[in-house]
Design a protein around this motif. Structure first.
Motif: not given
Length: 530
Positions: A135-140, A174-181, A187-194
């Motif tokens: 998935t996109l979150p996993a790739v990022l 499904e869309y909300i789940r993607l945005l939440r991911a 923990g993961r968001t801070d590492k991959m999203i500036e």
């Protein structure tokens, strides 16, 4: 450069070649949020209020695949201390959600297709890291883990799924789940999203009383501060645009002013102002960008109190509003307050946080309301508008019998039976009956003048050829007694200098017979005869 990853600066380049209003101060605000717990920003505002322009500006500034120095040199952001530190330094993922919803994709696969397209471009840039089956979150997350690179997300029209697929709750979930991911897993968001910057018309969807993405800092038409100056054009900016135009600032102000947001900031629709200046003519430009049926569908709804609220707002009044029940979608409408709150987000109403009330913002939008009412299912509202236009002409022609009959109809139509014999109800009936006066008059109730207070005074707006009107109401007396009071207390003196002609309108209601009577005199002509 790609379609989704690092799209370049061509979009913003085309914008600044025109008559660009410098909104780059927004970049400095976003710069201060980069890498912090405030890095997730969601901006909601109506259509054609510059959302996409801002998104393209941010893409051009942050995208590391291009050199945007020539575009931003000389603009406000170039004076900021943070300017060079972040200029063209990041991988930017840009998603225009409208494009995915308008492409010929099956609705149920649209989110998977979107992720696959972005992953394909990420794989070209990071071939040793990306696994296309993820998935996109996993790739990022994998890219961030192995390279240390962080991404800036810019999502334009993020809420289009909730607007275009109103009934498809499975797709919405499904869309909300993607945005939440992407943005909720701290923990993961801070590492991959500036940083993330989302634009839309609606605020983030609520479930019950909670937001679907509580980590986003939201700036809406209800609470835009401290970013209210970026909602549209400010008064100062509109004044500057008028300097080389055939239209004056007062012209534009009269037609388009009214979106008064936090800290008393007056905001103008960019679409309306730009088109008016380009054509050299005032007109309904923002409202023409969408068919009035969208407004009509909401005001036609049979919700308790909605009819009265619309009538009062058309007459220039504010309506108290509870904005907390609205669930930030177009389907979970539970009553009048939800409809009016939705209309605030769509730009048809403006909300005052101080008074907790809504009103129609300006002449452009008010005319759209009238057009929607005339073409809608609420025949009683349509008749009210038509009768009011006729009543104004009958008053100006001093047709006392016709005016009395029209007031009687308005009193009956606008008042519940148990409140009919009520002085306040008669005052409301007058305001409703003369609702079309808003076109050319400023209405003032209980205006201090002479030795008392005139019940209702209509002062013609600048440029109007209509006479001023002083309306006095009586209960169980006579219409002539109302005229005598106007004269004895010298109410017309407040209108000296406004107009060459003043009509004195006396209206009486007889509680026993339920009959209305009217007397009209021309005050200015009487003075001249003396």
């Amino acid at each position: 450069m790609g379609q989704y990853l690092n799209v370049g600066n061509a979009g913003f380049g085309a914008i600044v070649k025109g008559q660009y209003v410098d909104k780059t101060g927004l970049i400095e605000y976003i710069n201060h949020t980069l890498g912090t717990k405030e890095k997730l920003t969601c901006i909601s505002r109506p259509r054609r209020f510059g959302k996409s322009f801002a998104a393209q500006m941010l893409c051009a500034y942050y995208d590391k695949s291009c050199d945007s120095e020539p575009l931003f040199s000389g603009l406000k952001i170039s004076q900021s201390k943070s300017y060079r530190e972040h200029l063209n330094q990041y991988d930017v993922i840009y998603l225009d959600m409208t494009s995915f919803m308008t492409e010929d994709y099956e609705r149920k696969t649209v989110l998977r297709v979107m992720q696959d397209l972005v992953i394909r471009e990420l794989q070209e840039q990071y071939p040793q890291v990306v696994c296309p089956e993820e998935t996109l979150p996993a790739v990022l997350a994998a890219i961030a883990e192995k390279t240390g690179n962080k991404f800036i997300f810019i999502i334009d029209e993020w809420d289009v799924i909730f607007r275009e697929a109103k009934e498809d709750t499975e797709l919405q979930t499904e869309y909300i789940r993607l945005l939440r991911a992407l943005f909720k897993d701290s923990g993961r968001t801070d590492k991959m999203i500036e940083a993330a910057y989302m634009t839309g018309i609606l605020p983030v969807k609520k479930y019950g009383t909670q937001s679907a993405m509580t980590d986003f800092y939201e700036y809406t038409m209800l609470r835009p501060e401290p970013l209210e100056e970026y909602v549209g054009f400010t008064e100062e900016e509109v004044r500057g645009l008028c300097e080389n135009s055939s239209l004056s600032f007062s012209d534009l102000q009269r037609w388009y002013d009214g979106y008064t947001l936090g800290n008393n900031t007056h905001i103008y629709s960019p679409k309306s102002v730009s088109d008016a200046l380009k054509r050299g003519r005032l007109g309904n430009y923002w409202t023409q960008s969408e068919t009035y049926e969208s407004l009509q569908s909401y005001i036609d709804r049979d919700e308790d109190g909605l009819r009265e609220a619309i009538v009062q707002m058309l007459a220039g009044k504010q309506i108290k509003l509870d904005v907390e029940t609205f669930q930030n979608d177009m389907t979970s409408i539970r009553g009048k307050d939800d409809i009016l709150t939705l209309l605030v987000h769509l730009g048809y109403l403006v909300y005052s946080y101080d008074s907790e009330a809504v009103s129609i913002p300006n002449e452009e939008v008010r005319r759209e309301f009238i057009r929607a009412v005339k073409g809608g299912k609420r025949t009683e509202l349509a008749n009210l508008i038509k009768n009011s236009e006729l009543l104004l002409e009958q008053t100006i022609h001093m047709d006392e019998t016709a005016v009395a009959a029209a007031i009687e109809r308005a009193h009956s139509a606008g008042t519940a039976p148990n409140f009919y014999n009520n002085e306040q109800a008669l005052r409301s009936a007058i305001r409703f009956a003369y609702i079309s006066c808003v076109d050319e008059y400023q209405e003032i109730q209980e205006l201090p003048s002479g030795t008392g207070y005139a019940d209702v005074v209509y002062i013609p707006k600048k440029g109007s050829s209509k006479p001023a009107m002083v309306v006095e109401l009586k209960w169980n007396k006579t219409a002539k007694a109302a005229i005598r009071q106007i004269k004895d207390r010298n109410y017309p003196q407040i209108l000296e200098g406004f107009t060459d002609k003043i009509l004195l309108v006396g209206i009486n209601y007889d509680e026993q017979t339920k009959a209305h009577s009217c007397c009209i005199e021309c005050y200015r002509e009487q003075k001249m005869e003396r």
